[in-house]
Scaffold this active site. Structure first.
Site, PDB file in Angstrom:
ATOM      1  CD  GLU A  55      -1.769  -2.355   1.503  1.00  0.00           C
ATOM      2  OE1 GLU A  55      -0.646  -2.574   2.007  1.00  0.00           O
ATOM      3  OE2 GLU A  55      -2.619  -3.250   1.310  1.00  0.00           O
TER       4      GLU A  55
ATOM      5  CG  HIS B  48     -10.218  -6.867   7.330  1.00  0.00           C
ATOM      6  ND1 HIS B  48      -9.309  -7.382   8.212  1.00  0.00           N
ATOM      7  CD2 HIS B  48      -9.710  -7.093   6.086  1.00  0.00           C
ATOM      8  CE1 HIS B  48      -8.295  -7.926   7.534  1.00  0.00           C
ATOM      9  NE2 HIS B  48      -8.513  -7.755   6.246  1.00  0.00           N
TER      10      HIS B  48
END
Lengths: 324, 333
Positions: A58, A127
């Protein structure tokens, strides 16, 4: 017009925009196979050059988007889950949000950062976050949060055509199939909210997946004779201040429903805007219905306890009305 | 250390003279900045590139405006080397409206996208992703343009370097990793915070590597030539480690806040000698080989100094930014 769920509507918007403009490129982890369905078929249709599977990285992904945008492309950086925005946050906060300003507008940065946010799926704490409070404070990025498949299509297309970095944050599942316009120029302007129910007693401002719950709460309140002005906010940066202030002038009472934790949330910011700019129209305190101040737990019974639901919204409004 | 004369082959004297002048331009700009900061002539801190000029210039000498560079907090040298306007850079550091960024970026953010200068960067390794993105764009455009990330030995310890090398090798991007090992990560010697050799980090990614004497302009030019040609010919990324030395502090004025010294002054002086300093080495070469006389060099020095003086005058006389400019260039609402 056809009824679609959220992910197919996102996919449709991506297909249309990639077809329209060959400078639109998309990359992300599993972009080809598509974990959640947003990018299904894109690689087959547009090739591996424009639709790239990235390694899990990322940090470089978020920065790369800025570099590719500066060099003339319109990258969509698909980050899968909102929590991974934190992993790639350096380039988001230090480059994407600042490069144009630091260089006195020398460069346009048409980047879309895409991720699913929020809980309700037993995906647990890493998440299920709602990361937009941090993004809203950066100043240099726009933030949109569609509430259903129709707004998902219209906002994504606007985000891709926007010359600024835009965070496009959607609920992972949820929502119901909605009518989605076939029009390949169906755009919902960034910075505009939608009033989806009219009423005179109280204003509800809802964000993202909370809108469906707010709509259900509105029906219950209507049954009890309470009229609700329901605003689906859609854009967090910029915020449609006119619409929320006008609604407050009409109802005098506001409840904001936000799945973020309350501290420095969208809800608390909106509350500040309204008390600054429309204090004299308030008949009661501005209330915020937000997720509880904990990490999102795994077990469904615990998770549903901390995430706002229809009853929380209804109770909040009933208590508010009893105050008067 | 290889002497310069052994290397001069495909590099003409004219090339070398042009490179020398540009290196001198960086040096003299920064000598001014180093002096002027003592009097508080401009706001903000400066991180000087003095001693490292033989890295940016010979590489950027081979680039065009369509090639991209992304650099570091020590970025004035890269900006000038890539063709950035000296006056506008000086005005930027002075915080003036005529600065290349209108006074909104300052020393650590000098950039000129029209010249392919993505800019200096205040975050160590912060420019890495930007350069990779530009390399991806060049690859997709298929125009033979290359993208360079200048970074230091400090940035070599940031994890994002691994992410960048992996993706550049995987996608065969026209990227050049130009590591300027100036031996200090801020105030700490690199050997105290770095395991192994930095150049070896390219190896597992299958990226060709070139280790050079970063104070030898010709040595750097040759390695850069290989790397640039690889990029132009779609042969993928390259990694260069240029060994050099930071003659100045991490930041000017650092002993006003540091509690103790961190290096021996004799070490610093050694790198300023005719044998080590990249500019003095070039001058010695020119004189030894009768390319320039002492007078010629003096004349060039004066020309460059005049240009720097003009830039400083321009910066000083330029108006302050209009305060309304503080409120533009974020997002359009």
């Amino acid at each position: 017009m056809s009824k679609q769920r959220m992910m197919p509507a996102i996919n449709l918007a991506l297909q249309e925009e990639m077809k329209r403009d060959n400078k639109v490129i998309l990359y992300g982890e599993d972009a080809g196979i598509s974990l959640l369905g947003q990018t299904t078929g894109l690689q087959e249709n547009f090739g591996k050059d424009r639709v790239r599977d990235t390694p899990i990285c990322e940090n470089i992904m978020t920065g790369m988007a800025v570099g590719a945008a500066a060099a003339g492309y319109r990258p969509i950086c698909h980050l899968l889950y909102g929590n991974f925005i934190y992993t790639g946050f350096d380039s988001i906060a230090n480059q994407a949000a600042k490069l144009k300003y630091m260089t006195a507008g020398q460069v346009k940065l048409p980047v879309v950062y895409m991720a699913v946010i929020g809980g309700g799926r037993s995906a647990a704490a890493q998440h299920s976050d709602i990361p937009y409070p941090a993004l809203m404070n950066l100043g240099g990025v726009k933030v949109v949060v569609p509430s259903n498949s129709r707004t998902a299509k219209g906002l994504l297309k606007s985000a891709i055509r926007d010359d600024n970095p835009v965070f496009y944050l959607t609920a992972a599942g949820g929502g119901r199939p909605e009518e989605v316009p076939d029009d390949d120029n169906y755009l919902i302007p960034i910075g505009k909210s939608e009033v989806i129910n009219q009423g005179n007693d109280v204003t509800i401002i809802s964000i993202g997946s909370m809108t469906l719950k707010a709509l259900q709460a509105t029906k219950k309140l209507n049954d009890k004779g309470i009229g609700v002005d329901l605003i689906d906010l859609l854009s967090l940066v910029p915020i449609d201040e006119d619409t929320i202030i006008n609604s407050l002038k009409k109802t005098g009472r506001v409840v904001i429903v936000d799945e973020a934790r309350d501290i420095c949330s969208a809800a608390s910011h909106i509350s500040a805007i309204l008390s600054d700019k429309a204090f004299k129209y308030l008949k009661s305190p501005i209330k915020r219905v937000t997720v509880k101040d904990v990490a999102i737990p795994y077990s469904p019974i615990l998770e549903s306890h901390v995430i706002p639901d229809v009853a929380d919204i209804v109770n909040c409004i009933e208590e508010l009305l009893e105050l008067n | 250390m290889m002497s310069i004369k052994n290397y001069v082959n495909n590099l003409s004297d004219e090339d070398l003279k042009r490179i020398y002048k540009k290196m001198l331009m960086i040096r003299k700009c920064e000598e001014h900045l180093g002096e002027a900061t003592k009097n508080g002539a401009f706001p903000g801190a400066v991180h000087l590139y003095i001693g490292q000029e033989a890295i940016a210039v010979p590489l950027c000498d081979q680039l065009n405006d369509s090639d991209w560079i992304s650099s570091t907090h020590r970025g004035h040298g890269h900006f000038i080397a890539k063709g950035g306007d000296v006056k506008k850079m000086m005005a930027e550091i002075y915080g003036k409206s005529t600065g290349i960024c209108g006074g909104k970026g300052g020393s650590m953010h000098v950039a000129d996208f029209k010249k392919g200068i993505i800019g200096a960067n205040g975050v160590v390794a912060g420019g890495m992703g930007l350069a990779v993105g530009a390399a991806l764009a060049s690859k997709m455009d298929g125009n033979g343009a290359v993208s360079i990330i200048f970074f230091g030995d400090g940035a070599a310890n940031q994890g994002v370097l691994m992410e960048a090398m992996n993706i550049c090798s995987l996608w065969n991007l026209p990227m050049i990793f130009m590591c300027e090992n100036n031996q200090y990560s801020e105030f700490t010697h690199t050997s105290e915070v770095t395991s192994g050799k930095i150049i070896d980090r390219a190896e597992p990614f299958g990226i060709p590597k070139y280790e050079v004497d970063g104070n030898n302009a010709v040595d750097v030019w040759q390695a850069a030539y290989q790397a640039v040609q690889r990029g132009r010919n779609d042969e993928g990324p390259s990694f260069i480690e240029a060994h050099t030395y930071r003659q100045r502090g991490h930041v000017e004025f650092e002993y006003t806040f540091l509690s103790r010294t961190y290096r021996d002054q004799n070490e610093v002086e050694l790198w300023k000698t005719n044998e080590k300093d990249p500019i003095l080495r070039l001058e010695s070469y020119f004189i030894e080989h009768n390319k320039y006389s002492g007078d010629d060099i003096e004349k060039i020095q004066k020309e460059v100094q005049d240009e720097v003086d003009d830039a400083v005058k321009f910066a000083i006389e330029s108006p302050e930014p209009d305060i309304s400019s503080a409120m533009v260039h974020m997002i359009e609402r």
